[in-house]
Design a protein around this motif. Sequence first.
Motif, PDB file in Angstrom:
ATOM      1  N   VAL A  25       1.021  -1.180  -0.042  1.00  0.00           N
ATOM      2  CA  VAL A  25      -0.013   0.016  -0.471  1.00  0.00           C
ATOM      3  C   VAL A  25       0.747   1.547  -0.061  1.00  0.00           C
ATOM      4  CG1 VAL A  25      -1.990   1.590   1.230  1.00  0.00           C
ATOM      5  CG2 VAL A  25      -2.019  -1.632   1.724  1.00  0.00           C
ATOM      6  N   VAL A  26       0.787   2.002  -0.568  1.00  0.00           N
ATOM      7  CA  VAL A  26       1.434   3.431  -0.850  1.00  0.00           C
ATOM      8  C   VAL A  26       0.257   4.621  -0.465  1.00  0.00           C
ATOM      9  CG1 VAL A  26       3.127   4.781  -2.141  1.00  0.00           C
ATOM     10  CG2 VAL A  26       2.964   2.437  -2.410  1.00  0.00           C
ATOM     11  N   ALA A  27       0.719   5.730   0.130  1.00  0.00           N
ATOM     12  CA  ALA A  27      -0.069   6.464   0.163  1.00  0.00           C
ATOM     13  C   ALA A  27       0.362   7.099  -0.446  1.00  0.00           C
ATOM     14  CB  ALA A  27      -0.800   7.183   1.829  1.00  0.00           C
ATOM     15  N   LEU A  28      -0.047   7.923  -1.351  1.00  0.00           N
ATOM     16  CA  LEU A  28       0.526   9.646  -1.474  1.00  0.00           C
ATOM     17  C   LEU A  28      -0.097  11.406  -1.013  1.00  0.00           C
ATOM     18  CD1 LEU A  28       1.282  10.713  -4.431  1.00  0.00           C
ATOM     19  CD2 LEU A  28      -1.058  11.044  -5.452  1.00  0.00           C
ATOM     20  N   LEU A  29       1.037  11.489  -0.607  1.00  0.00           N
ATOM     21  CA  LEU A  29       0.941  12.458  -0.169  1.00  0.00           C
ATOM     22  C   LEU A  29       0.319  14.121  -0.975  1.00  0.00           C
ATOM     23  CD1 LEU A  29       2.329  11.542   2.791  1.00  0.00           C
ATOM     24  CD2 LEU A  29       0.538  10.980   1.858  1.00  0.00           C
ATOM     25  N   ASN A  30       0.146  15.239  -0.579  1.00  0.00           N
ATOM     26  CA  ASN A  30      -0.063  16.538  -1.341  1.00  0.00           C
ATOM     27  C   ASN A  30       0.274  17.412   0.186  1.00  0.00           C
ATOM     28  OD1 ASN A  30      -0.172  18.159  -3.417  1.00  0.00           O
ATOM     29  ND2 ASN A  30      -1.944  18.685  -2.324  1.00  0.00           N
ATOM     30  N   PRO A  31       1.040  18.358   0.460  1.00  0.00           N
ATOM     31  CA  PRO A  31       0.753  19.863   1.429  1.00  0.00           C
ATOM     32  C   PRO A  31      -0.947  20.875   1.017  1.00  0.00           C
ATOM     33  CG  PRO A  31       2.715  20.214  -0.254  1.00  0.00           C
ATOM     34  CD  PRO A  31       1.546  18.562  -1.118  1.00  0.00           C
ATOM     35  N   PRO A  32      -0.690  21.074   2.081  1.00  0.00           N
ATOM     36  CA  PRO A  32      -1.104  20.229   3.451  1.00  0.00           C
ATOM     37  C   PRO A  32      -1.241  19.395   3.606  1.00  0.00           C
ATOM     38  CG  PRO A  32      -2.614  21.972   3.337  1.00  0.00           C
ATOM     39  CD  PRO A  32      -2.178  21.894   1.535  1.00  0.00           C
ATOM     40  N   GLN A  33      -0.600  18.389   3.842  1.00  0.00           N
ATOM     41  CA  GLN A  33      -1.256  16.758   4.233  1.00  0.00           C
ATOM     42  C   GLN A  33      -1.734  16.979   5.547  1.00  0.00           C
ATOM     43  OE1 GLN A  33      -0.766  13.894   2.338  1.00  0.00           O
ATOM     44  NE2 GLN A  33      -2.801  13.242   4.147  1.00  0.00           N
ATOM     45  N   ALA A  34      -3.153  16.567   5.534  1.00  0.00           N
ATOM     46  CA  ALA A  34      -4.151  16.078   6.727  1.00  0.00           C
ATOM     47  C   ALA A  34      -3.375  14.544   7.348  1.00  0.00           C
ATOM     48  CB  ALA A  34      -6.004  15.987   5.815  1.00  0.00           C
ATOM     49  N   THR A  35      -3.916  15.105   8.392  1.00  0.00           N
ATOM     50  CA  THR A  35      -2.937  13.880   9.125  1.00  0.00           C
ATOM     51  C   THR A  35      -3.519  13.053   9.732  1.00  0.00           C
ATOM     52  OG1 THR A  35      -3.192  15.252  11.546  1.00  0.00           O
ATOM     53  CG2 THR A  35      -0.876  15.282   9.619  1.00  0.00           C
ATOM     54  N   PHE A  36      -5.055  13.711  10.358  1.00  0.00           N
ATOM     55  CA  PHE A  36      -6.004  12.015  10.457  1.00  0.00           C
ATOM     56  C   PHE A  36      -5.757  11.193   9.673  1.00  0.00           C
ATOM     57  CE2 PHE A  36      -9.547  10.295  11.976  1.00  0.00           C
ATOM     58  CZ  PHE A  36      -9.191   9.814  12.807  1.00  0.00           C
ATOM     59  N   PRO A  37      -6.645  11.757   8.004  1.00  0.00           N
ATOM     60  CA  PRO A  37      -6.409  10.043   7.555  1.00  0.00           C
ATOM     61  C   PRO A  37      -5.333   9.519   7.181  1.00  0.00           C
ATOM     62  CG  PRO A  37      -7.027  12.271   6.534  1.00  0.00           C
ATOM     63  CD  PRO A  37      -6.764  12.398   7.602  1.00  0.00           C
ATOM     64  N   LEU A  38      -4.568   9.727   7.028  1.00  0.00           N
ATOM     65  CA  LEU A  38      -3.321   9.569   6.712  1.00  0.00           C
ATOM     66  C   LEU A  38      -2.432   8.583   7.849  1.00  0.00           C
ATOM     67  CD1 LEU A  38      -0.166   8.823   5.786  1.00  0.00           C
ATOM     68  CD2 LEU A  38       0.436  10.896   6.685  1.00  0.00           C
TER      69      LEU A  38
ATOM     70  N   ASP B 279       0.046  -2.614  -4.780  1.00  0.00           N
ATOM     71  CA  ASP B 279      -0.859  -2.898  -5.020  1.00  0.00           C
ATOM     72  C   ASP B 279      -1.831  -2.337  -5.041  1.00  0.00           C
ATOM     73  OD1 ASP B 279       1.066  -5.408  -5.880  1.00  0.00           O
ATOM     74  OD2 ASP B 279       1.195  -5.404  -3.781  1.00  0.00           O
ATOM     75  N   THR B 280      -1.724  -1.320  -4.428  1.00  0.00           N
ATOM     76  CA  THR B 280      -3.341  -0.259  -3.894  1.00  0.00           C
ATOM     77  C   THR B 280      -2.690   0.810  -3.822  1.00  0.00           C
ATOM     78  OG1 THR B 280      -4.389  -2.358  -2.052  1.00  0.00           O
ATOM     79  CG2 THR B 280      -4.644   0.542  -1.796  1.00  0.00           C
ATOM     80  N   VAL B 281      -3.094   1.880  -3.890  1.00  0.00           N
ATOM     81  CA  VAL B 281      -2.675   3.724  -4.516  1.00  0.00           C
ATOM     82  C   VAL B 281      -3.544   3.850  -3.085  1.00  0.00           C
ATOM     83  CG1 VAL B 281      -1.897   5.481  -4.685  1.00  0.00           C
ATOM     84  CG2 VAL B 281      -1.809   3.147  -6.447  1.00  0.00           C
ATOM     85  N   LEU B 282      -3.074   4.900  -2.331  1.00  0.00           N
ATOM     86  CA  LEU B 282      -4.422   4.808  -1.462  1.00  0.00           C
ATOM     87  C   LEU B 282      -3.811   6.802  -1.731  1.00  0.00           C
ATOM     88  CD1 LEU B 282      -5.380   3.925   2.097  1.00  0.00           C
ATOM     89  CD2 LEU B 282      -4.411   6.042   1.805  1.00  0.00           C
ATOM     90  N   VAL B 283      -4.172   7.920  -1.194  1.00  0.00           N
ATOM     91  CA  VAL B 283      -5.310   8.932  -1.541  1.00  0.00           C
ATOM     92  C   VAL B 283      -5.941   9.281   0.264  1.00  0.00           C
ATOM     93  CG1 VAL B 283      -5.134  11.558  -2.498  1.00  0.00           C
ATOM     94  CG2 VAL B 283      -4.783   9.354  -3.745  1.00  0.00           C
ATOM     95  N   PRO B 284      -5.023   9.860   0.747  1.00  0.00           N
ATOM     96  CA  PRO B 284      -5.848  10.033   2.226  1.00  0.00           C
ATOM     97  C   PRO B 284      -5.916  11.494   2.359  1.00  0.00           C
ATOM     98  CG  PRO B 284      -2.767  10.102   2.425  1.00  0.00           C
ATOM     99  CD  PRO B 284      -3.890   9.710   0.780  1.00  0.00           C
ATOM    100  N   GLY B 285      -6.395  12.112   2.031  1.00  0.00           N
ATOM    101  CA  GLY B 285      -6.951  13.360   2.069  1.00  0.00           C
ATOM    102  C   GLY B 285      -6.395  13.785   0.413  1.00  0.00           C
ATOM    103  N   TRP B 286      -7.234  15.467   0.409  1.00  0.00           N
ATOM    104  CA  TRP B 286      -5.851  16.375  -0.904  1.00  0.00           C
ATOM    105  C   TRP B 286      -6.786  17.334  -0.682  1.00  0.00           C
ATOM    106  CZ3 TRP B 286      -2.355  14.369  -3.601  1.00  0.00           C
ATOM    107  CH2 TRP B 286      -1.695  15.010  -4.824  1.00  0.00           C
ATOM    108  N   GLN B 287      -5.434  18.388   0.002  1.00  0.00           N
ATOM    109  CA  GLN B 287      -6.158  20.078   0.164  1.00  0.00           C
ATOM    110  C   GLN B 287      -5.386  20.933  -1.177  1.00  0.00           C
ATOM    111  OE1 GLN B 287      -8.426  20.838   2.229  1.00  0.00           O
ATOM    112  NE2 GLN B 287      -8.595  18.484   2.765  1.00  0.00           N
ATOM    113  N   GLN B 288      -6.110  21.831  -1.309  1.00  0.00           N
ATOM    114  CA  GLN B 288      -5.007  22.467  -2.859  1.00  0.00           C
ATOM    115  C   GLN B 288      -5.624  23.658  -2.681  1.00  0.00           C
ATOM    116  OE1 GLN B 288      -5.750  19.384  -6.263  1.00  0.00           O
ATOM    117  NE2 GLN B 288      -6.407  21.168  -7.056  1.00  0.00           N
ATOM    118  N   PRO B 289      -5.326  25.058  -3.421  1.00  0.00           N
ATOM    119  CA  PRO B 289      -5.494  26.158  -3.452  1.00  0.00           C
ATOM    120  C   PRO B 289      -6.911  25.694  -3.866  1.00  0.00           C
ATOM    121  CG  PRO B 289      -3.150  26.349  -3.838  1.00  0.00           C
ATOM    122  CD  PRO B 289      -3.576  25.035  -3.226  1.00  0.00           C
TER     123      PRO B 289
END
Length: 329
Positions: free
Chosen positions: A15-28, A79-89
């Motif tokens: 499982v690979v989590a794809l992060l993005n700033p500002p990353q939400a910490t709780f879903p991660l 095997d699984t790509v996981l996006v734990p929240g996504w914040q952007q302008p």
Amino acid sequence: MTPRSLPKSPEPHRVVALLNPPQATFPLACATEVFGDHSPAIPARYAFEVCTEQPGPVRSQAGYDLLVAAGLDALERADTVLVPGWQQPVGTEVPPAVVAAVRTAHRRGARIVGLCSGAFVLAAAGLLDGRRAATHWARAAELAARFPEVRVDPAVLYVDHGDVATSAGSAAGVDLCLHLVSSDQGAAYAMRVARQLVMPPHREGCQLQYAELPTSGPVADSLAPLLEWLAGRLDQPVSVADMAVRSQVSARTLTRRFTEQLGISPGRWLLDRRIAATRALLEETDLPVETIARRVGLSSAVNLRRRFHEALRTTPAAYRRAFRAERAG
């Protein structure tokens, strides 16, 4: 949901989590707790890592940085790509490189999962076109407006299509992750993980329970005490009338509350719990079907086999053989 075939390799599911700033910490954190290392209590069946478009410090919403060493090439081995929240302008789009990497992983056969606002990445990649999807109730209208081809359901806790899955906000990510573990590894393993997290393996209801009410008014009585009472009596015959007496309401009122709060009837809820208990006993024990039927309140092997086949389109014996074969493989 279309069942997914797991690799027969002894290697753990990556499982690979794809992060993005500002990353939400709780879903991660939710994803990490479910797919991370539980040793020594639970055997490891997942390998969890994180990546980001630009490796290096990733700012979090909690005010600290996460040091992420892997770039988008990490998705090539997931095997699984996981996006734990996504914040952007506001007014900006998901970066083209991220969209391309997610699409490539999906075409390769990886499962793509969006927790909370992570659904926006899946939608940008076109993976939700013509499909039901979940996201946080507060952002459901935005997702529907930006991606009109997506059938946004603001009520559900999660939606799993097999190759793609999305969840409602924050803690609903745990519900989806545990559901995926159950699909991948079986109900018994998912129950072990849930117990480790001090969580129910399956949470009832929909996210509209938690949304801000548009008007003031009385809140429906919670079914939680009754559900807890029922969960401890699966081996006993319980009718809707018995449930109504326990709740001190009429059978009609009780049925309406189940429909409003859980979306199913009292009898359906109880049968679902009994089927889940049956799965766990088939996976973890060598008990005869007749004994399991008595333990889960389905009275006889004949009734258990009929109900089990209606729910899962297979027999208890075939389910047990398949689970044992998968574990041996």
